[in-house]
Design an enzyme around this catalytic site. Structure first.
Site, PDB file in Angstrom:
ATOM      1  N   PHE A 109      36.729  24.274  46.907  1.00  0.00           N
ATOM      2  CA  PHE A 109      37.209  25.353  47.754  1.00  0.00           C
ATOM      3  C   PHE A 109      37.630  26.550  46.897  1.00  0.00           C
ATOM      4  CE2 PHE A 109      40.760  27.477  50.013  1.00  0.00           C
ATOM      5  CZ  PHE A 109      39.998  28.037  51.029  1.00  0.00           C
ATOM      6  N   GLN A 110      37.149  27.717  47.253  1.00  0.00           N
ATOM      7  CA  GLN A 110      37.416  28.971  46.530  1.00  0.00           C
ATOM      8  C   GLN A 110      37.038  28.899  45.059  1.00  0.00           C
ATOM      9  OE1 GLN A 110      41.436  30.334  47.545  1.00  0.00           O
ATOM     10  NE2 GLN A 110      40.557  31.467  49.266  1.00  0.00           N
ATOM     11  N   MET A 157      28.043  64.509  49.642  1.00  0.00           N
ATOM     12  CA  MET A 157      27.145  64.614  48.497  1.00  0.00           C
ATOM     13  C   MET A 157      25.746  64.111  48.850  1.00  0.00           C
ATOM     14  SD  MET A 157      26.854  65.795  45.533  1.00  0.00           S
ATOM     15  CE  MET A 157      28.283  65.932  44.466  1.00  0.00           C
ATOM     16  N   LYS A 215      43.943  25.874  37.463  1.00  0.00           N
ATOM     17  CA  LYS A 215      45.254  25.603  38.034  1.00  0.00           C
ATOM     18  C   LYS A 215      46.002  24.555  37.211  1.00  0.00           C
ATOM     19  CE  LYS A 215      47.464  25.196  42.545  1.00  0.00           C
ATOM     20  NZ  LYS A 215      47.270  25.053  43.994  1.00  0.00           N
ATOM     21  N   GLU A 252      42.035  42.882  46.544  1.00  0.00           N
ATOM     22  CA  GLU A 252      41.958  42.802  45.087  1.00  0.00           C
ATOM     23  C   GLU A 252      41.261  44.017  44.459  1.00  0.00           C
ATOM     24  OE1 GLU A 252      41.210  40.357  47.145  1.00  0.00           O
ATOM     25  OE2 GLU A 252      42.430  38.614  46.597  1.00  0.00           O
TER      26      GLU A 252
END
Lengths: 201, 577
Positions: free
Chosen positions: B128-129, B492, B178, B66
C-alpha cells in the site's frame, strides 16, 4: 571542427565509480534521455578495491560522446570518465556456442573449423557441447556463420571489456580524489586538458 | 489553537539510543534548518511523531498538496540562500514531488526532500502506497538515496545537505523506509560532511584561463556580459559588480539572473532571450567578446544556435564543467566558482568605459520604448495592460519587494518590467516553466525572508493549478500578496496561436472562479479591479494590508508580449511587433 569530431564511430567509455545501488540506472538514463543506444555495457571490479568500473560502448560522434562523458562524470558517485576510440584500447568480447555433440563427433570438419576459429570446449554432454571464443566482434560473429549449417543451438556474447592503452591505472588518481583538495588532474576531463586548438585566436 | 512553545531536545550524547526519526530531526537542526514544508502520511508517521517534540527548533508548515510543499521549499531556498527542506509520505506523496524536483534540478535550487517509504521487507511487493521513488526521481535529482537502516541516517543526511548546497546546487531526495524511522540505534553524534571522494563540487581555478580571458577582454572593442543565476548561487553579487564597474562592459541577464545587479545600474542593459529586451538580443550578434557568467545558454536565451554570436569570442565562467561547450562553443572556459574567478579576472582587466558601445544599447532601448514599452507601461487604451500593473507596483514598492512569478505572459512582463533593487528578489520557474509555481513558492519565499514584502504575480491559468495553497496561507498566517493578472486566457499559448497557428484559439479560453470570494473563504481579504482609476489604490491597499491579500486585476484579453524572438529564429531577428 576536426573530422573525428563529427564522424560517428565506436567509442569505449570507461567509468570509475563507487559501488552504489541505482548508479547503473543513473548512468543508463543519461543515454536513454538523449535517445542513444548503448551497444554494450559491462560492470566489473577495477584494479582498486571497492571501485567499480563500467565499460560502455556507443556509436556516436566525438562531440556527443564528450558531452555525455561530462554528464556522467557529474554524477555524485562517479569518480572519473574516459572515452576512447577502438584504436586506443585493447578490447575483447567472449562468446559461447552450443552445438549438438553428435555433429561434432560425426563430422571431422566441424572440429577443424572450431580449432581454426580458436574455440575452446567448455562443457561436453551427450546431447550438446559448449564452445567458447574470445576476441573482437568479427571473430565471434564469424564462428556463428561457421556453425550455423551444423545446427547451432544457442549463442550468446558478453559485453565488451576494454583496457585503455595509455592508462596507468587508477590507484594513484584515487589517492588524489581522497584528498580534500584534489590536484588539477582529477578535476577536469582529460580531453579538456588538451584543448590548445580551441585557443586559435 | 493555543500551543505551548516546546523546547526541542538537545543533541543526544554519544551512544544514547534514539530512533531513526529522531536522528533525522537532529540532523536537520544541526544543518541549520528552521522551516519544513510538508504533508504527513502513513509511511512518514514516525518522523512526524518525532517532529511533535521538535517544534521549538523546526517550524513545520502544513501545505495542501506535496507539489505546493516542494515549490514552497524552492521559494524558501531561493529567497534565503539556504537549503529548502520538504517532507512527504510514500507513494502518491512522493510522486507529487516530481514536478518540483525537476524544477529545482533545472534551476539549480538546493533542496533536501525526505520521503517516507514502506517497511523494507515490503519493498517491491506492491505494498500500500509503495512507489519506486528512487527510480522515479533519479533523473530529476542531483542525488537520491534510500535508507533502510537507521544507523545510516546521520551520515546520509550530512551527505545530502553537502551535495544539495555545494557546487552547482540541486535537489536531493532521501527515501526512508518506515522500519528505519522506527529503529532505535546508538547515536554516534552528527558530523557535517565536507568531502566526498567521488564528488568535486568546484573545479580548480586555472590561472591560465583567467589570463587568457583577461587578454580577450582587454583587447575587446565591443565586449558584452551575459549573467545568470550563478552569480547569486555563488553569492558573488559584489564581485560581479566590481568586475563590471572596472571593465565598463554592458551586461544583460537571463530571467534566472534578474536582480543580481540592481535594475537601475547604468551598465544593466536588460533581459536576454525570447521576450528579452531588443538591444541585448541584437547586440549578442554584434559584440566581439561575449562573457557568460553563471548561465547555461538555454534555448530560450540563444534562439537559433547556429546563428548565435558566431562573430564573438566566448568566455564562459561556470562552476559546472558539463555546461562548458554544451550549447555554445567556448573560446576560453573559466572553470570554477565565480566568487573566486571574478576577483581574479577583475585584477587582470584594464579599467575602461566603453561609453560609445554602451550608448548603442541605449539607442536600441529607445527604439524599444517607442515601439513597445511606453504603450505597455502607460497605455492609451481603455483596458489595462499587465505592464502598467507592474509599473504601478514598482512605483509603490520602489523595487524593494520580492517578486515571485508563475509561468506565461505575466511572467515575461513581470520579469521585464519589475524593478529589483536587491539580489534574490526575482523568484520564478525559469528552466522548467512550471505553471502553479508562484503561489506556493511565494509562501516559501516569505518564510525564507520574513522581513521582505513578497508579491506573487500570477496569471489566471497558473493560479488555478495550485490555488489550494491559499489554505496554507490561512493556516500559517503568512503574509503573501497575491496579484492575479487576469486576461481570461492562457495568454502565452494564445499569443502563439495568434502568431503561428492562424488564430486558432484551441482550448486557451479559461474561466476563473470569483477569486475574491475564494480568498474570502480562506479568510484572506481581496479585491478585484477592472478600472484604471482603481488600480493604484487597490495595489496600495494590498501592500499596506497587515496580512495576506489577494488582488485580481482584469487586464486586456488579447495583448501580446513583445519583443519576441520567434522559435527557430536568430536573436538578431527579434521582432518588436
Amino acid at each position: 571542427m576536426s573530422e573525428q569530431a563529427i564522424e560517428k564511430q565506436e567509442y569505449n567509455i570507461t567509468v570509475y565509480t563507487e559501488n552504489q545501488i541505482g548508479l547503473l540506472n543513473r548512468i543508463a538514463m543519461i543515454f536513454s534521455r538523449r535517445k542513444m543506444n548503448i551497444l554494450s555495457l559491462n560492470t566489473s571490479p577495477s584494479e582498486v578495491e571497492g571501485i567499480h568500473r563500467f565499460n560502455i560502448v556507443v556509436h556516436e560522434t566525438q562531440e556527443v560522446v564528450s558531452k555525455i562523458a561530462r554528464q556522467i562524470e557529474k554524477q555524485i558517485e562517479v569518480l572519473k570518465v574516459y572515452f576512447n576510440t577502438n584504436d586506443d584500447v585493447i578490447w575483447q568480447e567472449m562468446a559461447l556456442y552450443k552445438v549438438p555433440t553428435q555433429v561434432i563427433a560425426e563430422k571431422a570438419k566441424v572440429e577443424r573449423l572450431l580449432r581454426e576459429n580458436g574455440a575452446r570446449v567448455v562443457a561436453i554432454r551427450s546431447d550438446y557441447t559448449v564452445f567458447e571464443t574470445t576476441g573482437h566482434r568479427e571473430e565471434t560473429d564469424n564462428l556463428i556463420k561457421v556453425l550455423q549449417p551444423y545446427g547451432l543451438i544457442e549463442f550468446v556474447r558478453s559485453a565488451r571489456v576494454a583496457i585503455i592503452k595509455d592508462s596507468d591505472g587508477f590507484n594513484r588518481k584515487l589517492r588524489e580524489f581522497e584528498r580534500m583538495e584534489p590536484g588539477h588532474e582529477v578535476v577536469e576531463n582529460e580531453f579538456l586538458n588538451s584543448r590548445d586548438k580551441v585557443f586559435s585566436m | 489553537m493555543l500551543m505551548q512553545e516546546k523546547q526541542a531536545p538537545a543533541l543526544p550524547e554519544t551512544d544514547t539510543m534514539i530512533s531513526g526519526s529522531q536522528a533525522l530531526l537532529h540532523a536537520l537542526v544541526a544543518e541549520g534548518t528552521d522551516t519544513i514544508f510538508g504533508y504527513p502520511g502513513g509511511a512518514i508517521m514516525p518522523i512526524y511523531d518525532a517532529l511533535y517534540d521538535f517544534e521549538g527548533d523546526l517550524k513545520h508548515v502544513l501545505v495542501r498538496h506535496e507539489q505546493g510543499g516542494i515549490h514552497a521549499g524552492q521559494g524558501y531556498a531561493r529567497s534565503s540562500g539556504k537549503v529548502g527542506v520538504v517532507f512527504a509520505t510514500s507513494g502518491p506523496g512522493a510522486t507529487n514531488l516530481v514536478t518540483g524536483l525537476a524544477d529545482a534540478q533545472i534551476d539549480s535550487t538546493p533542496l533536501v526532500c525526505i520521503t517516507g517509504q514502506v517497511f523494507a521487507h515490503l519493498l517491491g511487493t506492491d505494498a500500500f502506497q509503495e512507489a519506486d521513488v528512487i527510480g522515479i526521481t533519479t533523473p530529476v535529482t542531483k542525488w537520491n538515496y534510500q535508507i533502510t537502516d537507521a544507523t545510516e541516517i546521520p551520515e546520509v543526511l550530512a551527505k545530502a545537505f553537502h551535495i544539495a548546497r555545494s557546487g552547482r546546487p540541486g535537489p536531493v531526495l532521501i527515501d526512508i523506509t518506515k522500519n528505519a524511522q522506527l529503529q532505535k540505534f546508538a547515536f554516534k553524534g552528527y558530523t557535517p560532511c565536507e568531502h566526498i571522494r567521488s564528488y568535486r563540487p568546484k573545479p580548480i581555478v586555472r590561472k591560465e584561463y583567467i589570463k587568457q580571458a583577461a587578454e580577450l577582454i582587454n583587447k575587446a572593442k565591443k565586449p558584452f556580459v551575459l549573467w545568470g543565476q550563478g552569480v547569486m548561487l555563488g553569492s558573488a553579487e559584489q564581485e560581479f559588480k566590481a568586475f563590471l564597474e572596472k571593465t565598463g562592459i554592458p551586461a544583460a541577464w537571463t530571467i534566472m539572473g534578474a536582480g543580481a545587479l540592481p535594475s537601475d545600474h547604468p551598465q544593466n542593459v536588460g533581459m536576454l532571450g525570447m521576450h528579452g529586451n531588443y538591444g541585448p538580443n541584437v547586440m549578442t550578434n554584434e559584440c566581439d567578446v561575449l562573457i557568460a557568467i553563471g548561465m547555461r545558454f538555454d534555448d530560450r536565451v540563444t534562439g537559433r544556435l547556429d546563428k548565435y554570436a558566431k562573430q564573438a569570442q566566448v568566455i564562459h565562467l561556470d562552476i559546472d564543467p558539463a555546461e562548458i561547450d554544451k550549447n555554445v562553443k567556448t573560446t576560453v572556459p573559466v572553470w570554477g566558482d565565480c566568487k573566486e574567478t571574478l576577483p581574479l579576472l577583475t585584477q587582470l582587466v584594464e579599467t575602461k568605459k566603453h561609453t560609445d558601445w554602451l550608448a548603442k544599447f541605449r539607442e536600441f532601448e529607445q527604439k524599444e520604448i517607442d515601439a513597445v514599452i511606453r504603450e505597455e507601461l502607460f497605455p492609451t487604451t481603455e483596458e489595462m495592460t499587465m505592464g502598467e500593473v507592474i509599473q504601478q507596483l514598482n512605483e509603490i514598492t520602489n523595487g524593494e519587494a520580492i517578486i515571485v512569478t508563475d509561468v506565461g505572459q505575466h511572467q515575461m512582463v513581470a520579469c521585464r518590467y519589475a524593478k529589483l533593487n536587491h539580489t534574490r528578489s526575482n523568484i520564478t520557474s525559469g528552466g522548467l516553466g512550471t505553471m502553479g509555481f508562484a503561489l506556493p513558492a511565494a509562501i516559501g519565499a516569505k518564510f525564507g525572508a520574513l522581513d521582505r514584502t513578497v508579491v506573487a504575480v500570477i496569471g489566471d491559468g497558473g493560479v488555478q493549478m495550485t490555488i489550494q495553497e491559499l489554505g496554507t496561507i490561512m493556516q500559517s498566517g503568512i503574509d503573501v500578496k497575491i496579484l492575479i493578472l487576469n486576461n481570461q486566457f492562457l495568454g502565452m499559448v494564445r499569443q502563439w496561436q495568434e502568431l503561428f497557428h492562424e488564430r486558432r484559439y484551441s482550448f486557451v479560453d479559461i474561466t476563473s472562479p470569483d477569486y475574491v470570494t475564494v480568498a474570502k473563504g480562506y479568510g484572506i481579504p481581496g479585491r478585484s479591479v477592472n478600472k484604471r482609476e482603481e488600480l493604484r489604490a487597490a495595489l496600495e491597499q494590498m501592500l499596506s494590508n497587515p496580512g495576506s491579500f489577494l488582488l485580481e486585476v482584469m487586464v486586456t484579453k488579447e495583448n501580446n508580449v513583445f519583443p519576441m524572438v520567434p522559435q527557430g529564429c536568430s536573436v538578431s531577428e527579434i521582432r518588436l511587433k
